[in-house]
Write a protein that holds these residues in place. Structure first.
Motif, PDB file in Angstrom:
ATOM      1  N   GLN A  23       0.807  13.052  10.177  1.00  9.62           N
ATOM      2  CA  GLN A  23       1.113  11.809   9.833  1.00  9.62           C
ATOM      3  C   GLN A  23      -0.133  10.896  10.012  1.00  9.62           C
ATOM      4  N   SER A  24      -1.279  10.966   9.922  1.00 10.21           N
ATOM      5  CA  SER A  24      -2.773  10.772   9.857  1.00 10.21           C
ATOM      6  C   SER A  24      -3.616  11.587  10.081  1.00 10.21           C
TER       7      SER A  24
ATOM      8  N   LEU B  32     -10.423   2.538  16.242  1.00  4.07           N
ATOM      9  CA  LEU B  32     -10.120   2.535  14.762  1.00  4.07           C
ATOM     10  C   LEU B  32      -9.211   1.738  13.443  1.00  4.07           C
ATOM     11  N   ALA B  33      -7.954   1.137  15.216  1.00  2.82           N
ATOM     12  CA  ALA B  33      -6.434   1.195  14.171  1.00  2.82           C
ATOM     13  C   ALA B  33      -7.186  -0.435  14.091  1.00  2.82           C
ATOM     14  N   THR B  34      -7.890  -1.273  14.210  1.00  3.26           N
ATOM     15  CA  THR B  34      -8.047  -2.393  14.009  1.00  3.26           C
ATOM     16  C   THR B  34      -8.804  -2.687  12.891  1.00  3.26           C
ATOM     17  N   PHE B  35      -9.449  -1.526  12.668  1.00  3.80           N
ATOM     18  CA  PHE B  35      -9.947  -1.413  11.506  1.00  3.80           C
ATOM     19  C   PHE B  35      -9.006  -2.147  10.250  1.00  3.80           C
ATOM     20  N   PRO B  36      -9.148  -2.958   9.477  1.00  9.35           N
ATOM     21  CA  PRO B  36      -8.143  -3.265   8.315  1.00  9.35           C
ATOM     22  C   PRO B  36      -7.248  -1.988   6.956  1.00  9.35           C
ATOM     23  N   GLN B  37      -8.964  -1.713   6.467  1.00  5.67           N
ATOM     24  CA  GLN B  37      -8.680  -0.417   6.056  1.00  5.67           C
ATOM     25  C   GLN B  37      -7.963   0.769   6.773  1.00  5.67           C
ATOM     26  N   VAL B  38      -7.495   0.752   7.854  1.00  3.01           N
ATOM     27  CA  VAL B  38      -6.869   1.687   8.800  1.00  3.01           C
ATOM     28  C   VAL B  38      -5.506   1.531   9.072  1.00  3.01           C
ATOM     29  N   MET B  39      -5.284   0.321   9.160  1.00  2.00           N
ATOM     30  CA  MET B  39      -4.207  -0.268   9.302  1.00  2.00           C
ATOM     31  C   MET B  39      -3.440  -0.378   8.135  1.00  2.00           C
ATOM     32  N   ASP B  40      -4.114  -0.976   7.137  1.00  2.00           N
ATOM     33  CA  ASP B  40      -3.385  -0.284   5.296  1.00  2.00           C
ATOM     34  C   ASP B  40      -2.761   0.495   5.400  1.00  2.00           C
ATOM     35  N   THR B  41      -3.225   1.930   5.958  1.00  2.00           N
ATOM     36  CA  THR B  41      -2.385   2.955   5.564  1.00  2.00           C
ATOM     37  C   THR B  41      -1.764   3.433   6.609  1.00  2.00           C
ATOM     38  N   LEU B  42      -0.835   2.218   7.145  1.00  2.00           N
ATOM     39  CA  LEU B  42      -0.072   2.963   8.700  1.00  2.00           C
ATOM     40  C   LEU B  42       1.171   2.111   8.486  1.00  2.00           C
ATOM     41  N   THR B  43       2.202   2.693   8.480  1.00  2.00           N
ATOM     42  CA  THR B  43       3.318   1.789   8.681  1.00  2.00           C
ATOM     43  C   THR B  43       3.860   1.515  10.443  1.00  2.00           C
ATOM     44  N   PRO B  44       3.930   1.049  11.159  1.00  2.00           N
ATOM     45  CA  PRO B  44       4.291   0.322  12.326  1.00  2.00           C
ATOM     46  C   PRO B  44       5.163   1.928  13.309  1.00  2.00           C
ATOM     47  N   GLY B  45       5.898   2.160  12.579  1.00  2.00           N
ATOM     48  CA  GLY B  45       6.212   3.206  12.600  1.00  2.00           C
ATOM     49  C   GLY B  45       5.419   4.922  13.153  1.00  2.00           C
ATOM     50  N   THR B  46       4.820   5.195  11.904  1.00  2.00           N
ATOM     51  CA  THR B  46       3.446   5.866  12.004  1.00  2.00           C
ATOM     52  C   THR B  46       2.913   5.369  13.440  1.00  2.00           C
ATOM     53  N   PHE B  47       1.865   4.450  12.639  1.00  2.00           N
ATOM     54  CA  PHE B  47       0.861   4.145  13.946  1.00  2.00           C
ATOM     55  C   PHE B  47       1.837   4.470  15.404  1.00  2.00           C
ATOM     56  N   THR B  48       2.556   3.303  15.654  1.00  2.00           N
ATOM     57  CA  THR B  48       3.747   3.954  17.513  1.00  2.00           C
ATOM     58  C   THR B  48       4.044   5.255  17.794  1.00  2.00           C
ATOM     59  N   LEU B  49       3.992   5.853  16.063  1.00  2.00           N
ATOM     60  CA  LEU B  49       3.983   7.213  16.666  1.00  2.00           C
ATOM     61  C   LEU B  49       3.109   7.910  17.153  1.00  2.00           C
ATOM     62  N   ILE B  50       1.809   8.177  16.030  1.00  2.00           N
ATOM     63  CA  ILE B  50       0.624   8.811  17.172  1.00  2.00           C
ATOM     64  C   ILE B  50       0.255   8.506  18.245  1.00  2.00           C
ATOM     65  N   ILE B  51       0.395   6.312  18.853  1.00  2.00           N
ATOM     66  CA  ILE B  51       0.152   6.551  19.932  1.00  2.00           C
ATOM     67  C   ILE B  51       0.799   6.678  21.009  1.00  2.00           C
ATOM     68  N   SER B  52       2.439   6.768  20.475  1.00  2.00           N
ATOM     69  CA  SER B  52       3.134   7.535  21.585  1.00  2.00           C
ATOM     70  C   SER B  52       2.795   9.133  21.276  1.00  2.00           C
ATOM     71  N   SER B  53       2.814   9.646  20.543  1.00  5.06           N
ATOM     72  CA  SER B  53       2.495  11.498  20.858  1.00  5.06           C
ATOM     73  C   SER B  53       0.855  11.435  21.836  1.00  5.06           C
ATOM     74  N   MET B  54      -0.123  10.091  21.668  1.00  7.02           N
ATOM     75  CA  MET B  54      -1.809  10.599  22.329  1.00  7.02           C
ATOM     76  C   MET B  54      -0.570  10.333  23.702  1.00  7.02           C
ATOM     77  N   PHE B  55      -0.471   9.440  23.844  1.00  3.28           N
ATOM     78  CA  PHE B  55       0.700   8.950  25.341  1.00  3.28           C
ATOM     79  C   PHE B  55       1.254  10.317  25.536  1.00  3.28           C
ATOM     80  N   ALA B  56       2.016  11.138  24.852  1.00  3.28           N
ATOM     81  CA  ALA B  56       2.548  12.393  25.617  1.00  3.28           C
ATOM     82  C   ALA B  56       2.139  13.293  25.580  1.00  3.28           C
ATOM     83  N   LEU B  57       0.865  13.293  25.110  1.00  2.00           N
ATOM     84  CA  LEU B  57      -0.127  14.350  25.255  1.00  2.00           C
ATOM     85  C   LEU B  57      -0.580  14.706  26.810  1.00  2.00           C
TER      86      LEU B  57
END
Ligand code: ATP
Ligand code: MG
Length: 582
Positions: A162-163, A268-293
């Motif tokens: 994803q990222s 990092l996600a608060t940086f606009p450069q990073v934010m723009d490359t992510l859809t809400p789905g991707t972002f949620t996915l990464i955060i939930s994966s991290m929690f799931a880890l």
């Protein structure tokens, strides 16, 4: 690599040899574990279409299929979980069974000197507690570690896909976590060894109390035993607490490290450069994966302790398997010896003792003759018997039977030539008949057993039991009197019809009358076999062809009863004392 990790690797590799023929189970287990991880990852991944397409209304089908998807995926997860648990438990239990059998069989072939040094309690605790630790590590823990490990890999892979930029952070945190886990592992391993030792002393001290409970009662040893046990049980508790605190500290520390990664990603996600490359789905996915880890990382650290305990247990079991068996290098079996026995300048020290138990002993017995050993308690009579039966090796000089050194006989062949009644009779928790015919299979008929029991004057009391020969004697024959036990042991020796008969105080617990009867019967039997009789009551050995008087490991007088009683010596004075007493 540190020494400890090398040795865990070696231990682990050796343990793997035990699963070699259980490949199918392992394959099943691995498929289950991978399936489980894949299902979980898919479930998480489904968040992305749900958020990006379903909830935004781009593709309403996503919402329609979601409920069915959830049911299917949970069912699949359950099946995979069952398969991995079942298969790994199957493998694990096979490993433990094999290991337990190997240790049991190995122990059985250990030299007697080994049992002099190790307490029964310690050894029992190895077969039970240590083997159980291996079972835990092999099934439960391996399941978790592989299943959660696969999960971690799957989640990381998904995150990278994803990222990769955001996920890179794990390369920084990963080694730190690895380092911490390695450190804790060593601590767990060391504690595991200590817990095992402590468990051994719990078994030992319980066994001492249970076996000696009559002495405890009579001599008022309750509070002594209570204190001893309180001590060892407290030691186990303390070691366990150390283990638990090490574990309780390691889990939050590792989770804290992981949360640093999470915080960093959020930052990092608060940086606009990073934010723009992510859809809400991707972002949620990464955060939930991290929690799931978090969960798998936590259970891997936790389970690590079980595995280290299991490996520590393996170490102690392998140490037993590596210890030397009874030396058995003789390769000149003799089907049935005639029974000529010769001791040639035999000196023997028990391990760790400076004073020799036997000091330059020489004597010989012609085939078919009888020899009696008399002498003070502790003079070395039983030791002579133990040398012939090869319970102890490492003598100076030689012992031969029919002119062949006893070390040239294969052990089982040598021992099959002898029937031995030891000073400490042991009976198995079985029927009288099975005790008499112990380990002979179906070689002897009921009539032969009865004949042996009759000769040993055991039938007299056996007949009085309602179940006769099928009476159960209880653990170590507790249901019988001392004399009854001895008579069963004599019957056991007689049944075997061996060319050499060794009787170590075999009739000491009998009344004079029974002893006379047995004596007469034995004398008839001794006609065509060599016998070595150890006795304190001199009346029982008067007819021996040769009498040896043993003192402090030496033979100080030798001759027939007639000869010795006429010469003023130790034997003559012993005879005088005993006749005066009776
Ligand atoms: P008893 O008439 O009391 O049975 P014994 O003549 O049979 O005595 P042994 O049992 O041969 O005496 O013992 C001889 C010596 O060896 C004793 O001093 C004893 O302390 C020692 N001894 C016996 N068994 C062992 C052992 N397993 N380990 C160490 N020393 C031992
Ligand atoms: Mg003895």
């Amino acid at each position: 690599m540190t020494q400890l990790t090398t040795s865990s690797f070696v231990t682990f590799k050796r343990l793997l040899e035990y699963v070699r023929d259980k490949k199918l189970g392992i394959i099943g287990g691995v498929i289950g574990m991978l399936g489980y991880a894949a299902v979980d990852a898919t479930f998480l991944y489904s968040l992305k279409p749900l958020l990006d397409e379903g909830l935004t209304g781009k593709n309403p089908d996503v919402l329609t299929y979601m409920p069915i998807f959830v049911l299917v995926i949970i069912t699949a997860r359950g099946l995979a979980a069952f398969m991995s648990s079942y298969c790994m438990a199957w493998v694990g239990n096979h490993v433990v069974m094999k290991l337990q059998r190997a240790v049991f069989n190995h122990l059985m072939q250990m030299p007697v000197a080994f049992f002099d040094k190790n307490s029964t309690g310690d050894l029992l605790s190895k077969i039970t507690y240590d083997c159980n630790q291996v079972a835990n590590a092999a099934s439960n823990s391996l399941v978790s570690i592989f299943r959660e490990g696969a999960m971690v890999v799957a989640l990381l892979a998904m995150m990278f896909y994803q990222s990769w930029q955001l996920s890179l952070i794990f390369f920084v945190v990963g080694p730190v976590v690895g380092f911490v886990i390695n450190k804790v592992s060593k601590r767990f391993r060391g504690l595991g060894h200590q817990i095992q030792a402590a468990m051994g002393s719990v078994t030992t001290s319980s066994e001492q109390m249970l076996k000696g409970h009559k002495e405890v009662l009579m001599f008022g040893g309750q509070s002594l035993e209570q204190d001893k046990f309180a001590d060892v049980s407290n030691k186990v508790r303390r070691q366990n607490m150390k283990m638990i605190s090490a574990q309780a500290i390691s889990v939050p520390v590792i989770q804290f490290l992981a949360s640093i990664a999470l915080a960093f990603v959020l930052y990092l996600a608060t940086f606009p450069q990073v934010m723009d490359t992510l859809t809400p789905g991707t972002f949620t996915l990464i955060i939930s994966s991290m929690f799931a880890l978090m969960k798998p990382i936590k259970s891997i650290t936790q389970v690590n302790n079980e595995i280290q305990k299991g490996l520590a247990a393996c170490d102690s079991l392998f140490a037993i398997l590596d210890s030397d068996l009874e030396k058995d290098s003789g390769n000149k079996p003799i089907a049935r010896v005639k029974g000529q026995i010769a001791f040639n300048q035999v000196t023997f020290h028990y391990q760790g003792k400076e004073k020799p138990a036997l000091d330059n002993i020489s004597f010989s017995v012609e085939a078919g003759k009888s020899i009696a050993l008399v002498g003070r308690s502790g003079s070395g009579k039983s030791t002579i018997a133990s040398i012939i039966t090869r319970f102890y090796d490492g003598i100076e000089g030689d012992v031969s039977i029919d002119g062949q050194s006893i070390y040239d006989f294969p052990l089982d062949n040598l021992r099959s030539q002898m029937a031995y009644v030891s000073q400490k009779v042991h009976l198995f928790d079985d029927t009288i008949a099975n005790n008499i015919a112990y380990a002979t299979g179906d070689n002897y008929s009921r009539e032969q057993i009865i004949a042996a029991a009759t000769t040993a004057h055991a039938m007299e009391f056996i007949e009085q039991f309602p179940d006769g020969l099928d009476t159960l004697v209880g653990e170590d024959g507790v249901m019988l009197s001392g004399g009854q036990r001895q008579r069963i042991a004599i019957a056991r020796a007689l049944l075997r019809d061996a060319p050499i008969l060794i009787l170590d105080e075999a009739t000491s617990a009998l009344d004079t009358e029974s002893e006379r009867h047995i004596q007469a019967a034995l004398e008839a039997l001794q006609k065509d076999r060599t016998s070595i009789v150890i006795a304190h009551r001199l009346s029982t050995i008067e007819n021996a062809d040769q009498i040896l008087v043993v003192d402090q490991g030496r033979i100080i007088e030798q001759g027939t009863h007639q000869f010795l009683s006429q010469h003023d010596g130790v034997y003559a004075s012993l005879v005088k004392m005993q006749t005066a007493a009776s």
